[in-house]
Design an enzyme around this catalytic site. Structure first.
Site, short mmCIF file in Angstrom:
data_model
loop_
_atom_site.label_atom_id
_atom_site.label_comp_id
_atom_site.label_asym_id
_atom_site.label_seq_id
_atom_site.Cartn_x
_atom_site.Cartn_y
_atom_site.Cartn_z
CE LYS A 73 -3.89 2.12 2.68
NZ LYS A 73 -4.84 1.76 3.67
CB SER A 148 -8.30 3.55 2.67
OG SER A 148 -7.38 2.94 3.61
CB SER A 172 -8.40 0.82 5.57
OG SER A 172 -9.17 1.75 5.75
N1 GLN Z 1 -12.91 3.92 6.18
C1 GLN Z 1 -12.51 4.13 7.34
C2 GLN Z 1 -12.47 5.53 7.57
O1 GLN Z 1 -12.57 6.28 6.36
C3 GLN Z 1 -11.26 3.24 7.81
C4 GLN Z 1 -9.94 3.94 7.37
C5 GLN Z 1 -8.73 2.98 7.58
O2 GLN Z 1 -9.21 2.05 8.35
N2 GLN Z 1 -7.68 3.64 7.28
O3 GLN Z 1 -11.96 6.25 8.32
#
Ligand code: GLN
Length: 484
Positions: A73, A148, A172
């Site tokens: 990532k 994400s 994410s």
């Molecule tokens: N979707 C969640 C957010 O937008 C989780 C993000 C993540 O785990 N990095 O905060």
């Protein structure tokens, strides 16, 4: 998958260079439409692959991950490689050092194909918030791959990498794994070093694998886990090979299903698939029980206060001076250069996307002198109480070993469906944020298909385990995976 490929490498059926080239061929053919990668690291990959091939030729013993191509990532530093966190503010940032996870994988001989797309600074649930381009769900290009870590999940689902790393602050890793029919593991907080991970919310962030099988998740975790002097929150652990604990035996295991997670509102088809998966666990010898996590309704609110607070503080360092993009003299040469404050303001105005700005404003507000007690401090207290809920369920006499629920309330949604409505997007995390808030490990794996507009889409199940009990957690998911 990893074990089979390892066998092929050591038997001489293929070479790491050949394997790596096959993956790049596929990436070049397919990734233009999918958009899983932001940067390819072909030179680095082929150098790594060649090194492993030489070792094999010389009869040296190689690690399971050696010579196996994977993806990382783009918020994880790989030395000498562009690392943007999918933000314009880091558009030209070349990482000067390796994250600990990258360092450990390189040491074992893993091959890095490239850096994967994501929501900017890991803020999002769809990868639509990347400053560069959205990633498509390889199972249905009209739908998002989740986020994400959407690039990492799409790379696995489309066979553009054997393994990948994501980061998980509120879901994410698990939510994109659920949307793409892959396996994603968020380790216990402290299990994996965060050194070299561009911080989103430091008390919640963990790095973990997204892969095709539970065994692969165990293999990757074993290579990245363990104490690290560069991360004071990394726990004294490591040296375990989680893949050796997978025996598929679940006899006597107790699995709790929180009443609060599978209420009336849950989509009926999702509920049906979920109930079938409970039967499967029973078939494997587990006992299913209802449990209570009374503070569940507050988890999302607590998450969005604490996460934005920590994020606003972590992102303060991106000011147009220290790293990456700087809107300064060049743009201003006509009327001479701006003041320092103008450089800060303009760089951040241009460099950050709207979701990041929204979160910085929310977090700064929650931390401000007048509201700190009402929001930040209160949220910290509720976080502690939520942890106590989990401690009760897990540790009280006759407690359960695991907590099981769907990973998400619905399968992958369509592009644009939620991007205009931040609250609707935030709801995609409803089942996942608690594991980050309390620190327990959690894994998402495919449990079945549900139909949307005539298409079969995968649904993920999420199993949470006790703190630092990854070996049993992985084994439970493995047992499920083995049953048809
Ligand atoms: N979707 C969640 C957010 O937008 C989780 C993000 C993540 O785990 N990095 O905060």
């Amino acid at each position: 998958m990893i074990k089979e490929l390892h066998q092929k490498l050591v038997n001489g059926e293929t070479t790491s260079v050949k394997l790596t080239e096959e993956y790049f061929d596929r990436i070049k053919k397919d990734d233009e439409s999918i958009g899983a990668y932001l940067t390819l690291t072909e030179d680095l990959a082929l150098r790594q692959a060649d090194l492993i091939d030489k070792k094999i030729k010389q009869g040296e013993k190689i690690d399971l991950i050696a010579g196996i191509p994977g993806a990382i990532k783009d918020n994880i530093c790989v030395a000498g490689t562009r690392t943007t966190a999918a933000s314009k503010i880091l558009d030209n940032y070349i990482a000067p050092y390796n994250a600990t996870v990258a360092e450990r994988l390189l040491k074992e001989g893993a091959v890095f194909l490239g850096k994967t797309n994501m929501d900017e600074f890991a803020c999002g649930s769809s990868t639509e918030k990347s400053a560069y381009r959205p990633t498509k769900n390889p199972l249905d290009p009209e739908r998002v791959p989740g986020g994400s870590s959407g690039g990492s999940a799409a790379a696995i689902a489309a066979d553009l990498a054997v393994w990948s790393l994501g980061s998980d602050t509120g879901g994410s890793i698990r939510q994109p794994a659920a949307y793409t029919g892959t396996v994603g593991l968020k380790p216990t907080y402290g299990r994996v070093s965060r050194y070299g991970l561009l911080a989103m919310a430091s008390s919640l962030d963990q790095i973990g694998p997204i892969v095709k099988t539970v065994e692969d998740a165990a293999i990757v975790l074993s290579r990245i886990a363990g104490e690290d002097s560069m991360d004071a929150t990394s726990a004294r652990s490591g040296g375990k090979f989680y893949e050796d604990y997978l025996n598929g035996n679940l006899a006597g295991a107790k699995i709790g299903v929180p009443r609060e997670y599978v209420g009336e509102e849950l989509d009926s088809e999702v509920k049906m698939v979920f109930e079938q998966s409970l039967k499967k666990f029973e078939k494997a010898g587990a006992e299913i029980r209802e449990v209570n996590i009374p503070l569940t309704p507050y988890a999302l609110a607590v998450y969005y206060i604490l996460m934005t607070s920590e994020l606003s503080s972590n992102l303060a360092r991106f000011d147009g001076i220290k790293y990456g993009l700087s809107i300064d003299d060049e743009q201003r040469s006509a009327d001479n250069s701006g003041t320092l404050l103008e450089i800060y303001l303009d760089s951040r105005r241009y460099g950050f996307g709207e979701e990041i700005k929204r979160r910085i404003i929310l977090g700064t507000y929650a931390l401000s002198a007048g509201y700190y007690d009402a929001y930040y401090k209160k949220a910290q207290k509720v976080r502690r109480m939520l942890r106590e809920d989990f401690e009760k369920v897990f540790n009280e006499k006759d407690g359960v070993d695991f907590i099981f629920s769907p990973t998400t309330p619905e399968p992958a949604f369509k592009f644009g469906e939620k991007s205009k409505d931040p609250l609707a997007m935030y709801l995609a995390d409803i089942y996942t944020v608690s594991a980050n808030l309390v620190g327990v490990p959690a894994i998402s794996f495919p449990i079945g298909m549900v139909k949307r507009e005539g298409k079969d889409l995968p649904l993920g199940g999420q199993l949470m385990g006790k703190w630092f009990d990854e070996e049993n957690l992985l084994n439970a998911a493995y047992a499920f995976e083995q049953l048809e």
